[in-house]
Design an enzyme around this catalytic site. Structure first.
Site, short mmCIF file in Angstrom:
data_model
loop_
_atom_site.label_atom_id
_atom_site.label_comp_id
_atom_site.label_asym_id
_atom_site.label_seq_id
_atom_site.Cartn_x
_atom_site.Cartn_y
_atom_site.Cartn_z
NE ARG A 125 41.93 52.07 43.53
CZ ARG A 125 41.26 50.96 43.86
NH1 ARG A 125 41.31 50.51 45.09
NH2 ARG A 125 40.55 50.30 42.98
CG ASP A 175 42.57 31.72 37.13
OD1 ASP A 175 42.28 32.78 37.73
OD2 ASP A 175 41.85 30.69 37.20
CG LEU A 176 38.76 32.73 35.31
CD1 LEU A 176 37.44 33.21 35.89
CD2 LEU A 176 38.62 31.29 34.82
NE ARG A 228 41.76 42.58 39.93
CZ ARG A 228 42.13 41.35 39.61
NH1 ARG A 228 43.18 40.84 40.17
NH2 ARG A 228 41.44 40.64 38.76
CE LYS A 250 36.44 51.74 40.81
NZ LYS A 250 37.15 50.57 40.28
CG ASN A 251 33.81 49.12 38.44
OD1 ASN A 251 34.88 49.65 38.68
ND2 ASN A 251 33.18 48.34 39.31
CG ASP A 287 32.33 46.80 43.81
OD1 ASP A 287 33.11 46.02 44.36
OD2 ASP A 287 32.48 47.21 42.63
CB CYS A 298 44.02 43.86 46.64
SG CYS A 298 42.38 43.34 46.21
NE ARG A 336 40.03 42.13 42.72
CZ ARG A 336 39.54 43.36 42.60
NH1 ARG A 336 39.91 44.30 43.42
NH2 ARG A 336 38.68 43.64 41.64
N PRO A 337 43.16 36.47 41.34
CG PRO A 337 42.43 34.26 41.15
CD PRO A 337 42.29 35.49 42.00
#
Ligand code: UD1
Length: 424
Positions: free
Chosen positions: A403, A124-125, A92, A22-23, A311, A116, A121-122
């Site tokens: 998911r 900004d980066l 996300r 998935k990732n 995970d 979540c 889970r910002p």
């Protein structure tokens, strides 16, 4: 609402081929936007997150076609740079489309993904990387994020934490920028490596993936290619955790042995025997796993690759709930990832959480219960615990599990476990 019913307390025995990662496939799908030809993916997992990503690609103008687990994406017609707000809420990873949209269209519009259940889970980066490449980035009070640029310019980007998503997004933006980009503090995850390999196949000039410094020399255009998605190391690790908790002997074909070294080391420490399966030409083609006793207690911290993956923290919590002795598990990536502990307690697990550390007093036997999945990996961890627990367990809210796992009941059935969908 989908639910799963499990009859536990029997060892697992059997063989499966693990689904595609998935990732790995999500950022690769996002890269489809960067080219005007045709990308063909094989071994694509048919899971909710992938279906959602494909839906977004279609909404911005890509033409996608499925044939079994193969997917073709024609990127010629990309015409829209806005990601629908409802899709951002569902997934996300939709943020990964920002980099490619900026590269292709010079503009990208999305929404703050918000918090979540595994912690804040910002992004900004990600946004900082786009600014470094010359984009102007705005955010309004409703959380709408907009970025635009005439032409992306290569630059040095420094990440204080090796964020996987921000590294991927920076790469996806930088490949079509003019000049050279250096990403310092890059994530070293196998998924970043696969993405770089694919981008290179498409014509990108990238060097250094797998290290914390990646160098990208921008190119004018990218073309289509064919990519086989690698086996899912997290799904494979989940099934190994189930076998570690319930005992047994399983073979997980196409589990990426070379990318799972830390997990293998930990499973061995727990008392399992773990060996590679060899395929054509002596290459590793999976993992064979035996667990013939109760797991031993251990102390373990999650950390970015090559550390133990966050995970697999929840599945490991399930395993340690049955261990002989007291174990300690520290979460170093997502601060609030222990919600599953409360559900495992309903099955008799003795876990006390203090901040980012859990103390687990292993018990000889877990008992079936009615429990609820709060997030993807937490839900899968409940399934692993249920396979080891005496009696029947019902897991509610399994939409989270769907998911990321193509069909967890099918896989566990092939591994000799009793697990079925009661409502799907
Ligand atoms: C990816 C994985 C997810 C995995 C995680 C860590 C995908 C689709 N998801 O998520 O399964 O759990 O890596 O291995 O590949 N952070 C910031 N600012 C940012 C970005 C991240 O502070 O802009 C923080 C996060 O809050 C978190 C940490 O960095 O504490 C790691 O997050 P990151 O590596 O970005 O995870 P994702 O890419 O979202």
């Amino acid at each position: 609402m989908s639910e799963i019913l499990i009859q536990g307390y029997r060892p697992l025995e059997g063989e499966i081929k693990i689904q595609g990662s998935k990732n790995s496939v999500l950022p690769m799908l996002a890269a489809s936007i960067l080219q005007q030809g045709i990308l063909k993916f094989t071994n694509v997992p048919i899971i909710q997150d992938v279906l959602c990503m494909v839906g977004i690609l279609e909404s911005v103008g890509c033409c996608c076609q499925w044939e079994g687990n193969s997917l073709t994406v024609d990127g010629a017609g990309v015409c829209c740079a806005e990601i629908p707000q409802e899709d951002v809420g569902k997934m996300r990873s939709s943020i990964l489309l920002m980099g490619p949209l900026l590269g292709r269209c010079g503009r990208a519009v999305t929404w703050q993904p918000g918090g979540c259940s595994i912690g804040s889970r910002p992004v900004d980066l990600h946004l900082r990387a786009f600014s470094r490449l010359g984009a102007e980035v705005w955010e309004d009070r409703e959380g709408k994020i907009e970025a635009s640029v005439n032409e992306l310019q290569g630059n040095t980007i420094f990440f204080p934490f090796p964020s996987v998503g921000a590294t991927e997004n920076a790469l996806l933006a930088a490949v079509l920028a003019s000049g050279t980009t250096v990403i310092q503090g890059a994530a070293r995850e196998p998924e970043v490596i696969s993405l770089c390999q694919m981008l290179r196949q498409m014509g990108a000039d990238i060097f250094g993936e797998g290290s914390e410094r990646i160098i990208i020399r921008g190119v004018k255009e990218l073309s289509g290619t064919t990519v086989a998605v690698v086996g899912d190391r997290i799904a494979a690790g989940t099934y190994l955790a189930a076998a570690a908790a319930a005992g047994g002997h399983v073979r997980i074909l196409e589990a990426p042995w070379e990318f799972m070294q830390r997990e293998i080391q930990i499973f061995r420490q727990l008392g399992a025997r773990v060996e590679p399966v060899y395929g054509d030409g002596g290459r590793t083609a999976g993992i064979e796993f035996w667990m013939e006793r109760r797991p031993g207690a251990i102390s373990l911290s999650t950390s970015p690759y090559p550390g133990f993956p966050t995970d697999l923290q929840s599945p490991m919590l399930a395993v340690l709930s049955r261990a002989e002795g007291v174990s300690y598990l520290r979460e170093k990536v997502f601060e609030a990832r222990f919600k599953t502990a409360e559900e495992l307690q309903k099955m008799g697990a003795q876990i006390s959480v203090s901040g980012s550390q859990a103390e687990i007093r292993g018990c000889e036997r877990l008992s079936g219960a009615v429990v609820k999945a709060w997030d993807l990996r937490g839900g899968a961890a409940l399934a692993a615990a249920a396979l080891a627990a005496k009696g029947e367990t019902k897991i509610e809210n399994c939409i989270h599990i769907e998911r990321g796992y193509e069909d967890i009941c099918r896989d566990i059935h092939l591994l000799g476990g009793k697990m079925e969908w009661v409502r799907k």
